[in-house]
Design a protein around this motif. Structure first.
Motif, PDB file in Angstrom:
ATOM      1  N   VAL A 393       0.840  -1.203   0.000  1.00 47.73           N
ATOM      2  CA  VAL A 393       0.000   0.000   0.000  1.00 47.73           C
ATOM      3  C   VAL A 393       0.872   1.248   0.000  1.00 47.73           C
ATOM      4  N   ARG A 397       1.065   4.836  -2.150  1.00 44.08           N
ATOM      5  CA  ARG A 397       0.952   6.152  -1.518  1.00 44.08           C
ATOM      6  C   ARG A 397       2.221   6.986  -1.714  1.00 44.08           C
ATOM      7  N   GLU A 423      -7.602   3.320  -0.092  1.00 42.15           N
ATOM      8  CA  GLU A 423      -6.602   3.518  -1.138  1.00 42.15           C
ATOM      9  C   GLU A 423      -7.115   3.083  -2.503  1.00 42.15           C
ATOM     10  N   GLU A 427      -7.196   5.785  -5.543  1.00 47.63           N
ATOM     11  CA  GLU A 427      -6.206   5.459  -6.568  1.00 47.63           C
ATOM     12  C   GLU A 427      -6.865   5.017  -7.866  1.00 47.63           C
TER      13      GLU A 427
END
Length: 479
Positions: A393, A397, A423, A427
């Protein structure tokens, strides 16, 4: 199955692919050639495979219509100035023609793939390695089409052979589990023979990494986390893929088939007929010829953390640079104006730099490396591999300079899962993932219930036209 009868009368290879500037799709099959006798050369075999890819480009699928089944139901986009308003608030019915359009085209892809899978292995005067690769591509694509069918409809008819007679199409539904078995075997077979990379003239064809990624996705959707982690890990460990430096390049006409792309739907810059792309004037603001069909809502704007640059790369907000080079004395297009939209926002991801050309050919990344990393993180988290999942993850980020997750805030399985949910939302916004995610996670009722979602919306109803034509086909419960 009225639509299937129509396909059968034409032959799955007799449909024209339209004009296309992507190199491998230039090799199109001639019109009105029956399947019998068509596969008589390597060139014809390749044309047959190209026909399977071409179905993805049509208006009914990635060019336009299919987006209505995936994005408006999330509440993050509202449909305007187009058909399909029922998908905004779950008031559609089984008789909605949009369902039939998408369902029929997905099966067209399946039928084309089935023909190649049967006919190409029977060919004698063809290089064995090319023969294996073409069948591998067809199996990947058959699995890809069935992945869409099962995510949208759940249990559907399963076909693995071309039809001998039209009545062969009149079958009952197969279970999602049975279809997954076929998909998994297809992808295992494809992964074994597909190349890792292609030359420039064949960019966009299915690769080994694409098969591994889709196989990992199928296992993840089936909650087989061990296999999902293993296959998605293969994609990561290959070191063939990476995140592009600038998030604005993930869907951009100037950076197609980049290092982040695992499987990308190819579009020509100027198409003909129904061959175009979703990223066109359909979604440009309603000025200078745009239609503004899909308008982002405050829901998705509010989902981004403060300072997340992906917000400004995904959504036009009042005052953003728009298209100064297209401004005229009578029309100021220098900056985006919120009054151009009923919600105050317009899509930007895949639409910048702004162009007002219908059928503009921006490719669509159906599978990209950021998705692979986040799916891998989800599988790893379910297997209690917390540090590994967090690292995946954080790689996503870190690309956009967001604060990295730490064990203090994501030390539990539940907390890390929540971070992955967030996320994936920001995303992968507008890339057809969110609705699938919410339903498979069991979060759709909580998140979408206020918009009208109910249990019967877990899957779409089978098109009423199919139910009326095929007495063996039973409608989903609740419809």
């Amino acid at each position: 199955m009225k639509y299937i009868y129509k396909i059968l009368t034409l032959s799955c290879l007799a449909l024209s692919l339209g004009s296309c500037e992507k190199d491998f799709l230039d090799k199109t099959p001639p019109d009105a050639i029956p399947v019998d006798g068509f596969f008589n050369s390597a060139e014809r075999a390749e044309q047959g495979v190209n026909a399977i890819y071409a179905t993805l480009q049509t208006t009914e699928l990635y060019s336009n219509t299919m987006s209505k089944l995936y994005t408006p139901p999330t509440g993050e986009v509202v449909l305007t100035n187009t058909g399909g308003y029922g998908f905004n608030d779950f008031t559609y019915s089984a008789a909605d023609g949009i369902l039939m359009d998408v369902y029929g085209k997905l099966y067209e892809g399946v039928f084309r793939a089935n023909t190649v899978i049967k006919e190409v292995p029977l060919m004698e005067d063809i290089d064995a390695s090319l023969q294996s690769r073409l069948v591998g591509e067809a199996k990947f694509l058959r699995a890809f089409y069935y992945w869409h069918l099962t995510t949208l409809w759940g249990d559907v008819p399963l076909f693995t052979e071309p039809f001998e007679v039209p009545s062969d199409a009149l079958v009952a539904k197969s279970t999602r589990a049975a279809i997954y078995e076929v998909m998994i075997q297809d992808l295992i077979d494809a992964e074994a023979v597909l190349p890792e990379v292609y030359g420039a003239s064949d960019l966009g064809r299915a690769t080994k990494g694409a098969a591994q990624a889709l196989l990992g996705k199928v296992y993840l959707y089936d909650e087989n986390y061990e296999q999902a982690e293993a296959w998605l890990g293969e994609v990561i460990d290959s070191e063939l893929y990476d995140l592009v430096e600038n998030f604005g390049d993930v869907i951009n006409i100037n950076s197609e088939n980049n290092v982040e792309s695992v499987f990308e739907i190819q579009f020509a810059e100027v198409g003909e007929g129904d061959v175009g792309t979703l990223r066109v004037s359909y979604n440009n603001p309603q000025v200078n010829g745009g239609f503004g069909n899909n308008l982002p809502t405050q829901t998705i704007v509010d989902a981004f953390e403060d300072g997340d640059p992906r917000l400004n790369e995904s959504i036009f907000i009042d005052g953003d640079v728009f298209a100064p080079e297209l401004s005229t004395e009578s029309l100021n297009l220098d900056t985006y104006q919120s009054v151009w939209s009923a919600t105050g926002y317009n899509l930007k991801k895949g639409l910048f730099p702004v162009m007002y050309v219908n059928n503009r050919g921006t490719n669509f990344p159906a599978i990209r490396y950021a998705d692979v990393l986040l799916m891998y993180a989800e599988a790893a988290n379910e297997l209690d591999m917390r540090d590994v999942a967090r690292d995946a993850v954080n790689e996503v980020r870190d690309r956009v300079g967001m604060t990295l997750l730490d064990a203090g805030t994501t030390g539990t399985k539940e907390a890390l899962f929540d971070a992955i949910v967030h996320e994936r939302q920001v995303e992968l916004a507008f890339e057809y993932h969110r609705f699938n995610d919410l339903r498979r996670w069991g979060l759709a009722q909580t998140v979408l219930g206020p918009n009208g979602y109910a249990e019967r919306n877990r899957y779409y109803p089978l098109p009423q036209e199919e139910i009326d034509t095929n007495e063996n086909l039973v409608q989903r419960q609740g419809w």
